[in-house]
Design a protein around this motif. Structure first.
Motif, PDB file in Angstrom:
ATOM      1  N   PRO A  35     -70.412 -28.963   7.575  1.00 43.00           N
ATOM      2  CA  PRO A  35     -70.084 -28.820   8.966  1.00 43.00           C
ATOM      3  C   PRO A  35     -68.664 -29.288   9.184  1.00 43.00           C
ATOM      4  CG  PRO A  35     -72.028 -30.272   8.544  1.00 43.00           C
ATOM      5  CD  PRO A  35     -71.420 -29.897   7.333  1.00 43.00           C
ATOM      6  N   ILE A  36     -68.137 -28.839  10.286  1.00 44.03           N
ATOM      7  CA  ILE A  36     -66.662 -29.228  10.772  1.00 44.03           C
ATOM      8  C   ILE A  36     -66.276 -29.537  11.915  1.00 44.03           C
ATOM      9  CG2 ILE A  36     -65.646 -27.978   8.653  1.00 44.03           C
ATOM     10  CD1 ILE A  36     -65.015 -25.612  10.758  1.00 44.03           C
ATOM     11  N   ILE A  37     -65.435 -30.301  12.113  1.00 44.50           N
ATOM     12  CA  ILE A  37     -64.688 -30.388  13.478  1.00 44.50           C
ATOM     13  C   ILE A  37     -63.254 -29.577  13.443  1.00 44.50           C
ATOM     14  CG2 ILE A  37     -64.052 -32.223  15.158  1.00 44.50           C
ATOM     15  CD1 ILE A  37     -66.097 -33.918  13.989  1.00 44.50           C
ATOM     16  N   LEU A  38     -62.992 -29.102  14.616  1.00 47.34           N
ATOM     17  CA  LEU A  38     -61.621 -28.459  14.712  1.00 47.34           C
ATOM     18  C   LEU A  38     -60.596 -29.213  15.636  1.00 47.34           C
ATOM     19  CD1 LEU A  38     -62.178 -24.439  14.779  1.00 47.34           C
ATOM     20  CD2 LEU A  38     -61.163 -25.992  12.645  1.00 47.34           C
ATOM     21  N   GLN A  39     -59.710 -29.690  15.278  1.00 49.88           N
ATOM     22  CA  GLN A  39     -58.816 -30.241  16.127  1.00 49.88           C
ATOM     23  C   GLN A  39     -57.397 -29.522  16.220  1.00 49.88           C
ATOM     24  OE1 GLN A  39     -60.603 -34.768  14.885  1.00 49.88           O
ATOM     25  NE2 GLN A  39     -58.564 -34.552  14.620  1.00 49.88           N
ATOM     26  N   LEU A  40     -57.293 -28.901  17.399  1.00 47.24           N
ATOM     27  CA  LEU A  40     -56.358 -27.695  17.508  1.00 47.24           C
ATOM     28  C   LEU A  40     -55.119 -28.395  18.187  1.00 47.24           C
ATOM     29  CD1 LEU A  40     -58.608 -24.828  18.304  1.00 47.24           C
ATOM     30  CD2 LEU A  40     -58.094 -25.731  15.891  1.00 47.24           C
ATOM     31  N   LEU A  41     -53.919 -28.043  17.797  1.00 42.75           N
ATOM     32  CA  LEU A  41     -52.855 -28.552  18.359  1.00 42.75           C
ATOM     33  C   LEU A  41     -51.761 -27.313  18.769  1.00 42.75           C
ATOM     34  CD1 LEU A  41     -50.579 -30.930  19.115  1.00 42.75           C
ATOM     35  CD2 LEU A  41     -49.470 -30.521  16.516  1.00 42.75           C
ATOM     36  N   GLU A  42     -51.163 -27.438  19.911  1.00 43.73           N
ATOM     37  CA  GLU A  42     -50.296 -26.405  20.443  1.00 43.73           C
ATOM     38  C   GLU A  42     -49.231 -26.911  21.352  1.00 43.73           C
ATOM     39  OE1 GLU A  42     -48.842 -23.791  20.802  1.00 43.73           O
ATOM     40  OE2 GLU A  42     -50.155 -22.506  19.221  1.00 43.73           O
ATOM     41  N   VAL A  43     -48.205 -26.239  21.718  1.00 47.47           N
ATOM     42  CA  VAL A  43     -47.093 -26.889  22.527  1.00 47.47           C
ATOM     43  C   VAL A  43     -47.974 -26.512  24.076  1.00 47.47           C
ATOM     44  CG1 VAL A  43     -45.130 -26.481  21.258  1.00 47.47           C
ATOM     45  CG2 VAL A  43     -46.165 -24.462  22.802  1.00 47.47           C
ATOM     46  N   GLU A  44     -47.431 -27.518  25.192  1.00 46.07           N
ATOM     47  CA  GLU A  44     -48.002 -27.567  26.226  1.00 46.07           C
ATOM     48  C   GLU A  44     -48.005 -26.165  27.029  1.00 46.07           C
ATOM     49  OE1 GLU A  44     -49.582 -29.351  28.362  1.00 46.07           O
ATOM     50  OE2 GLU A  44     -48.542 -31.383  27.363  1.00 46.07           O
ATOM     51  N   ASP A  45     -47.027 -25.376  26.769  1.00 43.21           N
ATOM     52  CA  ASP A  45     -46.853 -23.855  27.397  1.00 43.21           C
ATOM     53  C   ASP A  45     -48.031 -23.012  26.860  1.00 43.21           C
ATOM     54  OD1 ASP A  45     -44.640 -24.656  28.877  1.00 43.21           O
ATOM     55  OD2 ASP A  45     -43.459 -23.324  27.884  1.00 43.21           O
ATOM     56  N   SER A  46     -48.518 -23.183  25.969  1.00 48.91           N
ATOM     57  CA  SER A  46     -49.489 -22.562  25.215  1.00 48.91           C
ATOM     58  C   SER A  46     -50.973 -22.693  25.217  1.00 48.91           C
ATOM     59  CB  SER A  46     -49.337 -21.918  23.748  1.00 48.91           C
ATOM     60  OG  SER A  46     -47.943 -21.349  23.566  1.00 48.91           O
ATOM     61  N   MET A  47     -51.278 -24.123  26.183  1.00 47.88           N
ATOM     62  CA  MET A  47     -52.498 -24.647  26.148  1.00 47.88           C
ATOM     63  C   MET A  47     -53.587 -23.636  26.568  1.00 47.88           C
ATOM     64  SD  MET A  47     -52.282 -27.472  24.426  1.00 47.88           S
ATOM     65  CE  MET A  47     -53.848 -27.897  24.564  1.00 47.88           C
ATOM     66  N   GLU A  48     -53.083 -22.783  27.575  1.00 41.65           N
ATOM     67  CA  GLU A  48     -54.071 -22.112  28.200  1.00 41.65           C
ATOM     68  C   GLU A  48     -54.622 -20.786  27.320  1.00 41.65           C
ATOM     69  OE1 GLU A  48     -55.656 -22.139  31.174  1.00 41.65           O
ATOM     70  OE2 GLU A  48     -54.502 -24.134  31.392  1.00 41.65           O
ATOM     71  N   ARG A  49     -53.560 -20.285  26.504  1.00 38.43           N
ATOM     72  CA  ARG A  49     -53.829 -19.421  25.430  1.00 38.43           C
ATOM     73  C   ARG A  49     -54.906 -20.082  24.547  1.00 38.43           C
ATOM     74  NH1 ARG A  49     -50.266 -17.171  21.692  1.00 38.43           N
ATOM     75  NH2 ARG A  49     -48.848 -18.975  22.104  1.00 38.43           N
ATOM     76  N   LEU A  50     -54.481 -21.273  24.086  1.00 41.82           N
ATOM     77  CA  LEU A  50     -55.557 -22.124  23.240  1.00 41.82           C
ATOM     78  C   LEU A  50     -56.892 -22.082  23.617  1.00 41.82           C
ATOM     79  CD1 LEU A  50     -55.679 -23.583  20.576  1.00 41.82           C
ATOM     80  CD2 LEU A  50     -54.786 -25.441  21.626  1.00 41.82           C
ATOM     81  N   LYS A  51     -57.062 -22.495  25.077  1.00 41.74           N
ATOM     82  CA  LYS A  51     -58.323 -22.637  25.625  1.00 41.74           C
ATOM     83  C   LYS A  51     -59.101 -21.335  25.483  1.00 41.74           C
ATOM     84  CE  LYS A  51     -57.619 -25.684  29.232  1.00 41.74           C
ATOM     85  NZ  LYS A  51     -57.195 -25.763  30.500  1.00 41.74           N
ATOM     86  N   GLY A  52     -58.335 -20.122  25.519  1.00 43.09           N
ATOM     87  CA  GLY A  52     -59.162 -18.733  25.339  1.00 43.09           C
ATOM     88  C   GLY A  52     -59.570 -18.625  23.755  1.00 43.09           C
ATOM     89  N   LEU A  57     -64.076 -19.036  19.793  1.00 40.02           N
ATOM     90  CA  LEU A  57     -65.078 -19.690  18.695  1.00 40.02           C
ATOM     91  C   LEU A  57     -66.415 -19.985  19.011  1.00 40.02           C
ATOM     92  CD1 LEU A  57     -61.837 -21.982  17.571  1.00 40.02           C
ATOM     93  CD2 LEU A  57     -63.268 -20.292  15.995  1.00 40.02           C
ATOM     94  N   GLU A  58     -66.375 -20.567  20.212  1.00 41.82           N
ATOM     95  CA  GLU A  58     -67.582 -20.863  20.671  1.00 41.82           C
ATOM     96  C   GLU A  58     -68.557 -19.614  20.857  1.00 41.82           C
ATOM     97  OE1 GLU A  58     -67.125 -22.656  24.829  1.00 41.82           O
ATOM     98  OE2 GLU A  58     -69.229 -23.846  24.392  1.00 41.82           O
ATOM     99  N   ASP A  59     -68.189 -18.625  21.260  1.00 38.67           N
ATOM    100  CA  ASP A  59     -68.733 -17.447  21.561  1.00 38.67           C
ATOM    101  C   ASP A  59     -69.397 -16.914  20.085  1.00 38.67           C
ATOM    102  OD1 ASP A  59     -68.512 -17.739  24.100  1.00 38.67           O
ATOM    103  OD2 ASP A  59     -66.924 -15.898  24.381  1.00 38.67           O
ATOM    104  N   CYS A  60     -68.612 -17.348  19.041  1.00 37.59           N
ATOM    105  CA  CYS A  60     -69.185 -16.707  17.684  1.00 37.59           C
ATOM    106  C   CYS A  60     -70.487 -17.664  17.379  1.00 37.59           C
ATOM    107  CB  CYS A  60     -68.244 -16.991  16.727  1.00 37.59           C
ATOM    108  SG  CYS A  60     -66.774 -15.798  16.974  1.00 37.59           S
ATOM    109  N   ALA A  61     -70.774 -18.581  17.982  1.00 35.64           N
ATOM    110  CA  ALA A  61     -71.997 -19.682  17.781  1.00 35.64           C
ATOM    111  C   ALA A  61     -72.196 -19.915  16.114  1.00 35.64           C
ATOM    112  CB  ALA A  61     -73.289 -18.678  18.147  1.00 35.64           C
ATOM    113  N   PHE A  62     -71.024 -20.434  15.668  1.00 29.49           N
ATOM    114  CA  PHE A  62     -71.129 -20.640  14.291  1.00 29.49           C
ATOM    115  C   PHE A  62     -71.804 -21.998  13.904  1.00 29.49           C
ATOM    116  CE2 PHE A  62     -66.567 -18.763  14.356  1.00 29.49           C
ATOM    117  CZ  PHE A  62     -66.781 -17.503  13.461  1.00 29.49           C
ATOM    118  N   ASN A  63     -72.759 -22.087  12.894  1.00 27.89           N
ATOM    119  CA  ASN A  63     -73.568 -23.088  12.923  1.00 27.89           C
ATOM    120  C   ASN A  63     -72.689 -24.299  12.348  1.00 27.89           C
ATOM    121  OD1 ASN A  63     -75.940 -22.028  13.380  1.00 27.89           O
ATOM    122  ND2 ASN A  63     -76.363 -21.082  11.293  1.00 27.89           N
TER     123      ASN A  63
END
Ligand code: NAD
Ligand code: LMR
Length: 356
Positions: A35-52, A57-63
């Motif tokens: 199992p994994i925990i993803l900690q994702l970093l982006e610049v402030e301006d790209s945070m909305e893109r990162l949310k997408g 990732l959530e929609d893939c329902a990875f176990n």
């Protein structure tokens, strides 16, 4: 069930990450039971893109995907991380060399080195993908003095995979039937893809199976220029193949390369006469979570010249960013080398324990 491990990825809303994150979450990196925990970093301006990206990732329902957290601060993004992929950096455009990115990207790696040093798990393994990868890796490592330089590596697996792929096509054999080739030096137009010791099917010397002039005059240049050629064709730098190479390099480093020889940009310990203190791509075998530089590769005069040229380029790059390398870390480096050359990892433990 295993405990989840923390994987930090920088530049997480960018092109390479868009392929890499889904591979990691599906178990391609650490296997189907980790199992994994993803900690994702982006610049402030790209945070909305990162949310997408996080939504997808959530929609893939990875176990295996236990948690995703989004960060614009490296200190929180690296907190407790066991593994880090440092991708966040500017890519080059048409007509540029990777070294043209040096000044634009160097500051990122100096800041992120400090954050890794202070917040990551002390056993972190960090892979630098952002270009120019070797020198960025040096900046990162030198700004993280409490972390052993052997816990950092620069990505040259893409060049290794490219050489394997093109050779396999030329010989009409499967890539897995090729072993023993390596790429020396800088991830740049001076890199040296070396097939002199490569074998096919465990026995046939590849150098005898191909036309030497084709190797020297075509294949080497093709590998050296492959990144630029892809930018020319795609209008963007390689992304899916870079993500695959990042998985391959990190997976082999963590889980072992099964006695196969692979190429990794690692801190030079003086092997093959290469200057200590630069991240240079060497032939390595990975076992038990560590890489070992293979020592008995024979090098001809042509190879010696090629290896020297790419070493000189790295030394020149180092000079350009010298001001970003904290001076006091140089002595710590020497300490680690002496200990590593003795083959004593216990000493490395003392090295870190003394620092704490
Ligand atoms: P990209 O522009 O698509 O994505 C880069 C992302 O990094 C962007 O989303 C950007 O906002 C983010 N970023 C920039 N500064 C950041 C910072 N300080 N912290 C966190 N995120 C930050 O680029 P890409 O195609 O994903 O390529 C990324 C890098 O990888 C480039 O430097 C490219 O040249 C390099 N690359 C290296 C190899 C290799 O073999 N070593 C292969 C391919 C690409
Ligand atoms: C590559 O080799 O594809 C990457 O380093 C991107 C580039 O700039 O060539």
């Amino acid at each position: 069930m295993k405990q989840p491990v923390r994987i930090a990825v920088t530049g997480a809303a960018g092109n390479i990450s868009y392929s890499l994150l889904f591979k990691i979450a599906s178990g391609e990196l650490l296997g189907k039971d980790q199992p994994i925990i993803l900690q994702l970093l982006e610049v402030e301006d790209s945070m909305e893109r990162l949310k997408g990206v996080a939504m997808e990732l959530e929609d893939c329902a990875f176990n295996l995907l236990h948690e995703i957290s989004l960060h614009s601060n490296p200190n929180t993004a690296f907190a407790g991380a066991h593994y880090a992929f440092l991708i966040g950096a500017k890519p080059r455009g048409k007509g540029m060399e990777r070294a043209d990115l040096l000044m634009a990207n160097a500051k990122i790696f100096s800041e992120q080195g400090k954050a890794l040093n202070n917040y990551a798990n002390p056993d972190i393994k960090a892979l630098v993908v952002g270009n120019p990868a070797n020198t960025n890796c040096l900046i990162l490592s030198r700004n993280a003095p409490d972390i052993n330089p052997n816990q950092f590596s620069a990505m040259t697996r893409l060049d290794h995979n490219r050489t394997t792929g093109l050779l396999a096509n030329k010989l009409a054999i499967n890539p897995e039937d090729i072993d023993g080739l390596c790429v020396w030096g800088n991830h740049s137009a001076t890199m040296y893809p070396d097939i002199h010791n490569a074998i096919a099917y465990d026995s046939h010397d590849i150098i005898d199976l191909v036309d030497y002039a084709w190797y020297q005059e075509e294949l080497i240049a093709k590998i050296q220029q492959r990144g630029a050629e892809i930018i020319q064709q795609r209008g963007l730098s390689s992304a899916a193949s870079a993500a695959q190479a990042a998985i391959d390099q990190m997976r082999d480093w963590i889980l072992g390369s099964d006695d196969r020889l692979v190429s990794m940009g690692v801190m030079s310990d003086g092997s093959y006469g290469i200057a200590e203190g630069i991240y240079y791509s060497f032939p390595v075998v990975c076992r038990f979570g560590r890489y070992e530089i293979i020592q008995d590769i024979s090098i001809n005069n042509f190879g010696t010249d090629m290896m020297k040229a790419t070493e000189n380029e790295l030394l020149e790059e180092k000079q350009l960013i010298e001001h970003l390398l904290p001076k006091e870390t140089e002595d710590n480096y020497k300490k680690v080398f002496v200990q590593d050359n003795d083959g004593s990892n216990l000493e490395n433990f003392y090295y870190r324990a003394n620092k704490i």
